[in-house]
Design an enzyme around this catalytic site. Structure first.
Site, PDB file in Angstrom:
ATOM      1  CB  SER A 142       3.122 -23.236  43.558  1.00 45.78           C
ATOM      2  OG  SER A 142       4.040 -24.126  42.945  1.00 45.78           O
ATOM      3  CE1 TYR A 155       3.267 -19.870  39.563  1.00 45.05           C
ATOM      4  CE2 TYR A 155       4.579 -21.673  40.453  1.00 45.05           C
ATOM      5  CZ  TYR A 155       3.351 -21.151  40.083  1.00 45.05           C
ATOM      6  OH  TYR A 155       2.219 -21.905  40.242  1.00 45.05           O
TER       7      TYR A 155
END
Length: 263
Positions: A142, A155
Site C-alpha cells: 500500500s 495497516y
C-alpha cells in the site's frame, strides 16, 4: 493474449483472490495464459472464479496466518499442479483506529494477515523457486507504507514491514534467479475502500472527497483525478511477474495516481 510476456502455461499462486484486487490479478494472469491456484479465506469467491475460468483456475481455501496450512497447500500444489512459477500476496485486512484507541487484538490481527501471511507464503514458495533457479514473487502492499496516514497506523506499519521483508527476500534469492517485488496501490475501488466511507456518504461524494484530499487529516488528493480500479493494480502485478520485467527485482511500484507525491 499479450505477446512476449512469457506467462502462457505458467502456474501462479494468488492469495486473497476471492474479490477486489486479488480477483483482478487472477483475471489478468488468466488472460495472459497462466494457470492460477486461487486461494482465499472465504472459498465462495475463488470457487466462482474456478467455475468461470474452467481448468485455468483451481480454487482452494487458505488461511495465510497458518504456516502449516500454507506449507501443506504449496506442497499439494507442486505435487498435483506442477511447480509454482509465480506467487502474488494479495490477502490483507484493514482495521482503522487512532493509535490511542487501537486494541491489541486489532494490531495483532492486522500483522497476522498483512505481514505474517506474506512471510508464510513467500518463504514456502521461495524455498522451491530458489532450488529450481527461477520464479517471481509479488507482494501487494500500500502507498500507506510510505507516508503517514491518520487512523491507519496498524495497516501502514504492517504494509511497510511487508515491503521491506519482500525486498530482503529479493536480495537473498536474486542470485538463484528469483525476483521479488512489491506493488503499492493508493485508493482503489474495493470493499476495503468502501469500508472507510461512512454509511451516510454516497459513492460519488465519497469518491470526490478521496480525489480532492482532506486537509484536516493531512491527506493529499489524487493528482490524476480518479480512484484506481482493481484492474489498474492487477496490470502492474502482471507486468512485474512477466518476462518484460526480467531485470526488475526489489522494486516497490506505486500505483496511486500520484497521491503520495512519491514521498
Amino acid at each position: 493474449m499479450s505477446a512476449g510476456t512469457g506467462l502462457a502455461g505458467k502456474l501462479a499462486l494468488v492469495t486473497g483472490a476471492g474479490r477486489g484486487i486479488g480477483e483482478a490479478v487472477v483475471a489478468a494472469l488468466v488472460e495472459q495464459g497462466a494457470r492460477v491456484l486461487a486461494t482465499d479465506l472465504a472459498p465462495e469467491g475463488v470457487t466462482a472464479l474456478a467455475d468461470k475460468y474452467g481448468g485455468q483456475v483451481t480454487a482452494r481455501a487458505l488461511d495465510v496466518t497458518d504456516p502449516g496450512a500454507v506449507e501443506a497447500l504449496v506442497a499439494e500444489a507442486e505435487r498435483t499442479l506442477g511447480p509454482l512459477d509465480i506467487a502474488v500476496n494479495v490477502a490483507g485486512i484493514l482495521r482503522s483506529s487512532d493509535v490511542v484507541d487501537l486494541t491489541d487484538e486489532d494490531w495483532a490481527a492486522t500483522f497476522a494477515v498483512n505481514t505474517n501471511g506474506v512471510f508464510h507464503v513467500s518463504r514456502s514458495v521461495a524455498r522451491r523457486m530458489a532450488g529450481r533457479g527461477r520464479g517471481s514473487i509479488v507482494t501487494v502492499a500500500s502507498n500507506a507504507a510510505g507516508i503517514p496516514r491518520a487512523g491507519l497506523a496498524a495497516y501502514a506499519a504492517s504494509k511497510a514491514a511487508a515491503v521491506m521483508f519482500t525486498k530482503c527476500l529479493g536480495l537473498e534469492v536474486a542470485s538463484r534467479g528469483v525476483r521479488c517485488n512489491t506493488v503499492s496501490p493508493g485508493s482503489t475501488l474495493t470493499d476495503m475502500q468502501r469500508a472507510l466511507w461512512t454509511a451516510s456518504t454516497d459513492q460519488e461524494e465519497a469518491t470526490r472527497r478521496v480525489i480532492e484530499g482532506d486537509l484536516a487529516t493531512h491527506r493529499t488528493g489524487i493528482p490524476l483525478g480518479r480512484i484506481a480500479d482493481p484492474a489498474d493494480i492487477a496490470d502492474a502485478v502482471a507486468f512485474l511477474v512477466s518476462d518484460r520485467a526480467r531485470h526488475i527485482t526489489m522494486h516497490d511500484l506505486y500505483v496511486d495516481g500520484g497521491a503520495t507525491l512519491r514521498a
